[in-house]
Scaffold this motif. Structure first.
Motif, PDB file in Angstrom:
ATOM      1  N   MET A   1      42.130  42.680  98.566  1.00 17.08           N
ATOM      2  CA  MET A   1      43.090  42.110  97.660  1.00 17.08           C
ATOM      3  C   MET A   1      43.728  43.239  96.857  1.00 17.08           C
ATOM      4  O   MET A   1      43.043  44.122  96.367  1.00 17.08           O
ATOM      5  N   LYS A   2      45.061  43.180  96.742  1.00 17.27           N
ATOM      6  CA  LYS A   2      45.791  44.216  96.025  1.00 17.27           C
ATOM      7  C   LYS A   2      46.388  43.633  94.753  1.00 17.27           C
ATOM      8  O   LYS A   2      46.919  42.531  94.762  1.00 17.27           O
ATOM      9  N   GLU A   3      46.310  44.388  93.659  1.00 20.46           N
ATOM     10  CA  GLU A   3      46.930  43.977  92.401  1.00 20.46           C
ATOM     11  C   GLU A   3      48.322  44.571  92.313  1.00 20.46           C
ATOM     12  O   GLU A   3      48.511  45.757  92.583  1.00 20.46           O
ATOM     13  N   ILE A   4      49.296  43.740  91.941  1.00 17.86           N
ATOM     14  CA  ILE A   4      50.656  44.199  91.699  1.00 17.86           C
ATOM     15  C   ILE A   4      50.922  43.993  90.213  1.00 17.86           C
ATOM     16  O   ILE A   4      50.892  42.861  89.725  1.00 17.86           O
ATOM     17  N   VAL A   5      51.170  45.069  89.500  1.00 17.05           N
ATOM     18  CA  VAL A   5      51.360  45.006  88.047  1.00 17.05           C
ATOM     19  C   VAL A   5      52.827  44.750  87.719  1.00 17.05           C
ATOM     20  O   VAL A   5      53.720  45.407  88.263  1.00 17.05           O
ATOM     21  N   ILE A   6      53.054  43.773  86.835  1.00 18.23           N
ATOM     22  CA  ILE A   6      54.398  43.522  86.330  1.00 18.23           C
ATOM     23  C   ILE A   6      54.403  43.810  84.834  1.00 18.23           C
ATOM     24  O   ILE A   6      53.369  43.716  84.177  1.00 18.23           O
ATOM     25  N   HIS A   7      55.564  44.165  84.318  1.00 16.60           N
ATOM     26  CA  HIS A   7      55.665  44.523  82.906  1.00 16.60           C
ATOM     27  C   HIS A   7      56.530  43.541  82.136  1.00 16.60           C
ATOM     28  O   HIS A   7      57.088  43.881  81.097  1.00 16.60           O
ATOM     29  N   SER A   8      56.656  42.337  82.671  1.00 16.80           N
ATOM     30  CA  SER A   8      57.384  41.267  81.988  1.00 16.80           C
ATOM     31  C   SER A   8      56.514  40.021  82.088  1.00 16.80           C
ATOM     32  O   SER A   8      55.451  40.041  82.692  1.00 16.80           O
ATOM     33  N   GLY A   9      56.973  38.934  81.527  1.00 11.70           N
ATOM     34  CA  GLY A   9      56.174  37.713  81.525  1.00 11.70           C
ATOM     35  C   GLY A   9      55.992  37.093  82.901  1.00 11.70           C
ATOM     36  O   GLY A   9      54.985  36.451  83.162  1.00 11.70           O
ATOM     37  N   TYR A  10      56.988  37.294  83.779  1.00 10.30           N
ATOM     38  CA  TYR A  10      56.907  36.729  85.120  1.00 10.30           C
ATOM     39  C   TYR A  10      57.763  37.548  86.072  1.00 10.30           C
ATOM     40  O   TYR A  10      58.543  38.410  85.652  1.00 10.30           O
ATOM     41  N   ILE A  11      57.630  37.265  87.364  1.00 10.53           N
ATOM     42  CA  ILE A  11      58.465  37.875  88.400  1.00 10.53           C
ATOM     43  C   ILE A  11      58.763  36.790  89.420  1.00 10.53           C
ATOM     44  O   ILE A  11      57.916  35.929  89.692  1.00 10.53           O
ATOM     45  N   LYS A  12      59.969  36.801  89.970  1.00  7.84           N
ATOM     46  CA  LYS A  12      60.316  35.819  90.999  1.00  7.84           C
ATOM     47  C   LYS A  12      59.678  36.227  92.321  1.00  7.84           C
ATOM     48  O   LYS A  12      59.469  37.410  92.602  1.00  7.84           O
ATOM     49  N   LEU A  13      59.365  35.224  93.126  1.00  9.82           N
ATOM     50  CA  LEU A  13      58.635  35.452  94.371  1.00  9.82           C
ATOM     51  C   LEU A  13      59.352  36.426  95.300  1.00  9.82           C
ATOM     52  O   LEU A  13      58.719  37.314  95.871  1.00  9.82           O
ATOM     53  N   ASP A  14      60.665  36.299  95.461  1.00 11.27           N
ATOM     54  CA  ASP A  14      61.362  37.222  96.362  1.00 11.27           C
ATOM     55  C   ASP A  14      61.291  38.660  95.852  1.00 11.27           C
ATOM     56  O   ASP A  14      61.100  39.592  96.627  1.00 11.27           O
ATOM     57  N   GLN A  15      61.373  38.844  94.535  1.00 14.59           N
ATOM     58  CA  GLN A  15      61.242  40.184  93.960  1.00 14.59           C
ATOM     59  C   GLN A  15      59.821  40.713  94.158  1.00 14.59           C
ATOM     60  O   GLN A  15      59.619  41.898  94.434  1.00 14.59           O
ATOM     61  N   PHE A  16      58.848  39.824  94.022  1.00 18.16           N
ATOM     62  CA  PHE A  16      57.453  40.206  94.218  1.00 18.16           C
ATOM     63  C   PHE A  16      57.217  40.683  95.651  1.00 18.16           C
ATOM     64  O   PHE A  16      56.533  41.689  95.870  1.00 18.16           O
ATOM     65  N   LEU A  17      57.788  39.977  96.618  1.00 20.22           N
ATOM     66  CA  LEU A  17      57.602  40.358  98.021  1.00 20.22           C
ATOM     67  C   LEU A  17      58.176  41.744  98.295  1.00 20.22           C
ATOM     68  O   LEU A  17      57.609  42.506  99.080  1.00 20.22           O
ATOM     69  N   LYS A  18      59.275  42.090  97.640  1.00 19.01           N
ATOM     70  CA  LYS A  18      59.847  43.429  97.790  1.00 19.01           C
ATOM     71  C   LYS A  18      58.991  44.467  97.067  1.00 19.01           C
ATOM     72  O   LYS A  18      58.717  45.528  97.612  1.00 19.01           O
ATOM     73  N   LEU A  19      58.552  44.152  95.855  1.00 20.59           N
ATOM     74  CA  LEU A  19      57.736  45.080  95.070  1.00 20.59           C
ATOM     75  C   LEU A  19      56.417  45.398  95.775  1.00 20.59           C
ATOM     76  O   LEU A  19      55.921  46.519  95.719  1.00 20.59           O
ATOM     77  N   SER A  20      55.864  44.412  96.465  1.00 20.44           N
ATOM     78  CA  SER A  20      54.585  44.604  97.148  1.00 20.44           C
ATOM     79  C   SER A  20      54.752  45.202  98.548  1.00 20.44           C
ATOM     80  O   SER A  20      53.783  45.326  99.288  1.00 20.44           O
ATOM     81  N   ASP A  21      55.991  45.563  98.909  1.00 18.03           N
ATOM     82  CA  ASP A  21      56.312  46.172 100.207  1.00 18.03           C
ATOM     83  C   ASP A  21      56.045  45.267 101.400  1.00 18.03           C
ATOM     84  O   ASP A  21      55.803  45.748 102.506  1.00 18.03           O
ATOM     85  N   CYS A  22      56.067  43.949 101.184  1.00 18.59           N
ATOM     86  CA  CYS A  22      55.931  43.005 102.300  1.00 18.59           C
ATOM     87  C   CYS A  22      57.249  42.874 103.049  1.00 18.59           C
ATOM     88  O   CYS A  22      57.261  42.605 104.253  1.00 18.59           O
ATOM     89  N   VAL A  23      58.360  43.013 102.327  1.00 19.86           N
ATOM     90  CA  VAL A  23      59.703  42.964 102.907  1.00 19.86           C
ATOM     91  C   VAL A  23      60.541  44.041 102.235  1.00 19.86           C
ATOM     92  O   VAL A  23      60.195  44.536 101.163  1.00 19.86           O
TER      93      VAL A  23
END
Length: 76
Positions: free
Chosen positions: A1-23
């Motif tokens: 399991m990998k942790e992805i750190v965000i620095h705001s209250g939330y992140i949208k799923l499509d942005q998360f998928l890019k940040l986590s290098d899935c897409v």
């Protein structure tokens, strides 16, 4: 399991998928979601704009399991 750190209250799923290098693009995120390859907290998710918060668990078929973690800005 990998942790992805965000620095705001939330992140949208499509942005998360890019940040986590899935897409690498939003179009790829859309296709991945439409194919039913993404689960959020154990439930299949198709909405690119789904808001993710610290503690949410994302499963991406072929990529692994990720957890949203809050950064310093979240802890204040």
């Amino acid at each position: 399991m990998k942790e992805i750190v965000i620095h705001s209250g939330y992140i949208k799923l499509d942005q998360f998928l890019k940040l986590s290098d899935c897409v690498s693009t939003g179009g790829m995120a859309k296709a991945l979601l439409q194919e039913g390859q993404v689960k959020v907290n154990g439930e299949a998710e198709e909405r690119r704009g789904r808001k993710l918060y610290p503690g949410d668990r994302i499963e991406v078929e072929g990529e692994g399991v990720f957890v949203v973690a809050g950064g310093e800005a979240e802890e204040r």
